[in-house]
Motif scaffolding. Structure first.
Motif, short mmCIF file in Angstrom:
data_model
loop_
_atom_site.label_atom_id
_atom_site.label_comp_id
_atom_site.label_asym_id
_atom_site.label_seq_id
_atom_site.Cartn_x
_atom_site.Cartn_y
_atom_site.Cartn_z
N GLY A 93 -1.74 -2.66 8.98
CA GLY A 93 -0.65 -2.05 8.22
C GLY A 93 -1.07 -0.93 7.29
N TYR A 94 -2.23 -1.06 6.66
CA TYR A 94 -2.61 -0.11 5.62
C TYR A 94 -3.21 1.18 6.17
CZ TYR A 94 -1.80 -3.98 2.36
OH TYR A 94 -1.23 -4.98 1.66
N GLY A 95 -3.79 1.13 7.34
CA GLY A 95 -4.27 2.35 7.95
C GLY A 95 -5.42 3.03 7.27
N GLN A 96 -6.26 2.27 6.61
CA GLN A 96 -7.42 2.86 5.94
C GLN A 96 -8.52 3.15 6.97
OE1 GLN A 96 -8.23 0.80 1.95
NE2 GLN A 96 -7.22 -0.77 3.15
N ASP B 224 0.85 -1.19 0.00
CA ASP B 224 0.00 0.00 0.00
C ASP B 224 0.89 1.25 0.00
OD1 ASP B 224 -3.05 0.66 0.23
OD2 ASP B 224 -2.07 2.04 1.61
N ASN B 225 0.65 2.23 0.89
CA ASN B 225 1.49 3.44 0.86
C ASN B 225 2.55 3.43 1.96
OD1 ASN B 225 -0.17 3.92 3.07
ND2 ASN B 225 -0.45 6.09 2.62
N LEU B 226 2.82 2.26 2.55
CA LEU B 226 3.95 2.15 3.46
C LEU B 226 5.25 2.29 2.67
CD1 LEU B 226 2.86 -0.95 5.59
CD2 LEU B 226 3.11 1.39 6.45
N ASN B 227 6.20 3.08 3.18
CA ASN B 227 7.50 3.09 2.52
C ASN B 227 8.25 1.83 2.92
OD1 ASN B 227 8.75 3.56 5.04
ND2 ASN B 227 8.88 5.78 4.70
N ALA B 228 9.40 1.58 2.31
CA ALA B 228 10.10 0.32 2.52
C ALA B 228 10.50 0.09 3.96
CB ALA B 228 11.34 0.28 1.62
#
Length: 386
Positions: free
Chosen positions: A377-380, A345-349
């Motif tokens: 993890g995704y935080g939606q 998703d939009n997590l950086n590495a």
């Protein structure tokens, strides 16, 4: 009192009550002077106990000692003690009852995952008696340390990570202001249930989303696309948005990553493989040979990796290695998934690595890992169905 005076007083009181009931102004009662009111308010404030905040120090530039007062880049990080730095802060007794704990005194990148395990448990221990905790850290890997705490600390009380881009002893240092404002933010209670937040440069950000963007500037930490949670302007602490965790019910707030349920030996080894033009397969094969249980790929564009890396990834997946795909661009989402592959998703590495590392420390089941990324993890933000 004679009869006439008694009747007169009763009439005045009755008239006053009647006027009040009718919405008309009643006879004003004597008021305390401004000086008396101020003294009373001061006494009430003194009587009211201040929030308790513990500062847990790990070192970094904030605790750095410069060669001289104008050496902005020539200094030794992790030199000064947090007890002395907190003692030097003016007016702290107006915002919190502050205590300190010297966990360590090193640069942020010097800490192992096993030491972060100990740090997280220390934060939770402190929050049993404190209203909030401030963790000081070097800025190089601050976002990773903050996200590790965000995913593992069990208490919903405020946890604020701070540091500085200039050492404590140089002119114009941001260290004192950052430490003072971090204590103020933790004491305010405004980030309760937010998880761990990162505070520098009068801004505070969600640990999951923030990243360091410049090697020297004091405004280095930003949250790409989404923006900061809020700002601190002296006595004004403004919260303009909340992370998704703040919207969760109390029973669902904590993540599955309770460190008291595992030992340091259970912490999984996870690495990051960076893709670029015609990238070779060596990084992935070496990581697998070195015992990595998971690998995060920092891919080009929307997460693409080279042909050689892709072929080596397929071999690693057959050996049970789990992959998470992210983009190296600095912002944006990634949705590429498949057998043995989870979309970041939009997590950086570096954030995805912490999420995968903790996930693999608690389970080897791919479906469970996928679900944890989907939910934690995704935080939606998920609004309740009508």
């Amino acid at each position: 009192m004679n009869t006439w005076k008694s009747h007169t007083l009763k009439w005045i009181l009755a008239a006053g009550l009647a006027f009040t009931a009718a919405g008309l102004p009643a006879i004003p009662l004597p008021r305390a002077s401004a000086a008396e009111s101020g003294a009373s308010a001061a006494n009430a404030q003194t009587a009211k106990s201040l929030p308790k905040v513990q500062v847990i120090a790990t070192g970094g530039t904030l605790a750095g000692k410069s060669v001289d007062e104008t050496s902005f880049t020539n200094y030794k990080a992790g030199t000064l003690l947090i007890e002395d730095m907190v003692r030097a802060l003016p007016n702290k007794d107006k915002i919190a009852e502050v205590t300190t704990h010297q966990f360590g005194n090193s640069g942020s990148s010097a800490y192992t995952i096993q030491q972060l395990y100990d740090l997280s448990l220390k934060v939770d221990e402190a929050l049993k008696t404190q209203d909030g905790v401030v963790v000081t850290s070097g800025t190089d890997t601050m976002e990773e340390i903050a996200y590790f705490l965000d995913l593992t600390v069990r208490s919903p009380k405020p946890v604020v990570v701070t540091g500085s881009m200039r050492p404590w002893t140089v002119i114009g240092s941001d260290a004192q202001a950052n430490l003072y404002n971090a204590i103020k933010l933790a004491a305010s209670g405004k980030t309760r249930y937010f998880g761990t937040v990162l505070m520098l440069n009068d801004e505070f950000h969600a640990a999951r989303e923030v990243t360091k963007t410049n090697s020297y500037r004091t405004d280095t930490f930003v949250t790409p696309q989404i923006g900061a949670l809020g700002y601190i302007d002296e006595n004004n602490i403004r919260v303009y948005r909340a992370p998704f965790r703040a919207l969760k019910a109390a029973k669902d707030w904590a993540t599955p990553f309770d460190l008291t349920k595992i030992t340091k030996n259970d912490l999984a080894k996870v690495e990051i493989a960076y893709s670029y033009q015609d990238a070779g397969s060596g990084a992935i094969s070496a990581f697998v040979a070195g015992g990595a249980k998971g690998i995060v790929t920092a891919g080009t564009g929307a997460g693409g990796i080279s042909k050689a890396m892709s072929e080596e990834r397929a071999k690693a997946i057959e050996q049970g290695v789990v992959f998470v795909t992210t983009t190296r661009t600095g912002s944006g989402s990634n949705y590429s998934e498949g057998k043995g592959i989870i979309a970041g998703d939009n997590l950086n590495a570096q954030h995805a690595r912490m999420m995968l590392l903790l996930g693999l420390s608690f389970t080897k089941d791919f479906a469970t890992l996928q679900n944890w990324f989907d939910t934690y993890g995704y935080g939606q933000i998920e609004l309740p169905a009508k």
